[in-house]
Design an enzyme around this catalytic site. Structure first.
Site, PDB file in Angstrom:
ATOM      1  N   ARG A 163       0.838  -1.218   0.000  1.00  0.00           N
ATOM      2  CA  ARG A 163       0.000   0.000   0.000  1.00  0.00           C
ATOM      3  C   ARG A 163       0.864   1.255   0.000  1.00  0.00           C
ATOM      4  O   ARG A 163       0.587   2.231   0.698  1.00  0.00           O
ATOM      5  CB  ARG A 163      -0.941   0.028   1.223  1.00  0.00           C
ATOM      6  CG  ARG A 163      -1.830  -1.162   1.381  1.00  0.00           C
ATOM      7  CD  ARG A 163      -2.929  -1.232   0.334  1.00  0.00           C
ATOM      8  NE  ARG A 163      -3.824  -2.318   0.642  1.00  0.00           N
ATOM      9  CZ  ARG A 163      -3.652  -3.576   0.202  1.00  0.00           C
ATOM     10  NH1 ARG A 163      -2.643  -3.883  -0.603  1.00  0.00           N
ATOM     11  NH2 ARG A 163      -4.514  -4.523   0.542  1.00  0.00           N
ATOM     12  N   SER A 237     -10.686   0.609   4.002  1.00  0.00           N
ATOM     13  CA  SER A 237      -9.857   0.397   5.202  1.00  0.00           C
ATOM     14  C   SER A 237      -9.245   1.716   5.629  1.00  0.00           C
ATOM     15  O   SER A 237      -8.571   2.367   4.829  1.00  0.00           O
ATOM     16  CB  SER A 237      -8.726  -0.585   4.902  1.00  0.00           C
ATOM     17  OG  SER A 237      -9.246  -1.758   4.351  1.00  0.00           O
ATOM     18  N   GLU A 333      -4.214   4.657   6.505  1.00  0.00           N
ATOM     19  CA  GLU A 333      -4.011   4.441   5.060  1.00  0.00           C
ATOM     20  C   GLU A 333      -4.615   5.602   4.264  1.00  0.00           C
ATOM     21  O   GLU A 333      -4.095   6.016   3.233  1.00  0.00           O
ATOM     22  CB  GLU A 333      -4.677   3.118   4.666  1.00  0.00           C
ATOM     23  CG  GLU A 333      -4.531   2.774   3.204  1.00  0.00           C
ATOM     24  CD  GLU A 333      -5.176   1.436   2.853  1.00  0.00           C
ATOM     25  OE1 GLU A 333      -4.764   0.399   3.392  1.00  0.00           O
ATOM     26  OE2 GLU A 333      -6.109   1.447   2.029  1.00  0.00           O
TER      27      GLU A 333
END
Ligand code: FAD
Ligand code: NAP
Length: 337
Positions: A163, A237, A333
């Site tokens: 990520r 998320s 994130e």
């Protein structure tokens, strides 16, 4: 160019936060992007919005927001095994996945139904169900605001990680990704290593494994577990899954025998952040207009009228409690503006 002033960004972020942009315009071509870059009357501070599915707006946004609508897909070259597709960054990611499947080109079918644009995909090296987009990216082309030039990076230069990429690090805020070249497989290798896919394929009674059946399985799982941003505001998320040393994991296992983990290397394991958050009692928690999704604790939600700062505060409380209980520092994130 149609320049709007003091516009609500509510329709342009999947959290549905009602913050305003000082200025907003849509970009439909790279020529329009160059014109914006050359126009000294426009604010120097610029922000790029794709699908708005990975941002949290905690305040009004000063400067100029650029809505990316630069579309177009072309076949650059092909051989017996592969096709190289240049995709302009304003294309919708899921539509690209469906386009690839329709042409029997494999590699991104496990990434079906991820919201957002193609241009944002390399930013955090989007991933799901055992696949990361980096494995299909040949190169990324971007406009560099300071260099005033289009630059192309190879896959290696993008420094993709979990990520993560150079676009989230050194080049953060400095570039506008305009197109991505993907190398897709004409002889697809199916990836159903992620347990939930196999189970879903069985449930679907899928007789033949195909790009279509894998994407359908992923779509079924996602729609059953994840809140649809059109119904409940969210950005997927909120936190990344932490990677911790095996030693720390073994120590945590003594008091938490059911703690899940996935190997990363000989010394490191990935622990699902959703499990950690759930253990701290947050799953299904609601405070006013914000909350933690009842089916997936990794997803923070806006029930309708939350402010970005409410969600930011809640994320801080979640971080603190996970740290206190497990000694693990979660990382957000979502890009916080
Ligand atoms: P935006 O939110 O518009 O932008 C995100 C960041 O990238 C911002 O900082 C923006 O300025 C920057 N940016 C956007 N476009 C460009 C560009 N062209 N050039 C330079 N910078 C740019 N993510 C996953 O990895 N896997 C998942 O499975 C997944 N599932 C999700 C499910 C749901 C329900 C939701 C709401 C989100 C999910 N996400 C997932 C997160 C998100 O969809 C991805 O990160 C997606 O790539 C964001 O795309 P976007 O166009 O909406 O980006
Ligand atoms: P899940 O299946 O409940 O699993 C929880 C976590 O365990 C996942 O985050 C995943 O890590 C990890 N995991 C599970 N099986 C794994 C395996 N076989 N190998 C390696 N790691 C494994 O997760 P979920 O929440 O329903 O999400 C399913 C997939 O969609 C995940 O890949 C997730 O990343 C992705 N997703 C991402 C977002 C986002 O916004 N980033 C939102 C929704 C879903 P990984 O996350 O590393 O895969």
């Amino acid at each position: 160019m149609r320049l709007l002033q003091n516009v609500s960004l509510q329709p342009y972020n999947t959290f549905g936060i009602d913050a305003a942009a000082e200025f907003l315009t849509e970009l439909e071509s790279t020529q329009a992007l160059e014109a914006v870059a050359a126009d000294t009357a426009l604010p120097a501070e610029k922000h790029i919005i794709g699908g708005g599915s990975n941002i949290l707006l905690t305040k009004n946004v000063s400067g100029l927001c650029l809505l990316n609508k630069i579309k177009g897909i072309t076949v650059e070259k092909e051989d017996i095994n592969h096709v190289w597709l240049r995709v302009n960054s304003g294309e919708v990611w899921h539509e690209l996945v469906m386009h690839a499947i329709g042409n029997y080109w494999g590699g991104i079918e496990n990434l079906a139904l991820i919201p957002g644009t193609v241009g944002a995909a390399p930013m955090q090296n989007i991933g799901a169900y055992g696949v990361e987009v980096k494995d299909t990216i040949e190169s990324v082309t971007f406009w560099h605001w300071q260099e005033r030039a289009f630059i192309t990076y190879t896959n290696e230069q993008c420094r993709f990680g979990y990520r993560d990429s150079i676009f989230k690090q050194e080049l953060k805020g400095q570039v506008f990704i305009t197109s991505v070249v993907f190398r897709l497989n004409k002889q697809p290798k199916f990836n159903i290593s992620y347990g939930a896919i196999e189970q879903e394929l069985q449930k679907m009674n899928a007789k033949v494994l195909s790009l279509q059946s894998i994407a359908a399985a992923v779509i079924n799982i996602r729609t059953s577990k994840l809140p649809d941003p059109r119904e409940i505001g969210n950005a997927g998320s909120f936190f990344k899954n932490p990677t911790i040393p095996v030693k720390q994991y073994e120590a945590l296992k003594i008091d938490n025998p059911s703690i899940p983990s996935y190997p990363v290397s000989n010394d490191l394991v990935k622990v699902p952040a959703g499990w950690l958050i759930e253990q701290c009692g947050w799953k299904g928690y609601r405070k006013g207009e914000t909350g933690v999704h009842a089916k997936q604790a990794l997803v923070l939600v806006n029930y309708g009228h939350a402010k970005g700062s409410d969600i930011w505060e809640l994320s801080g409380e979640v971080l603190a409690s996970v740290h206190q209980r497990f000694g693990i520092e979660l990382e957000r994130e979502v890009q916080v503006w």
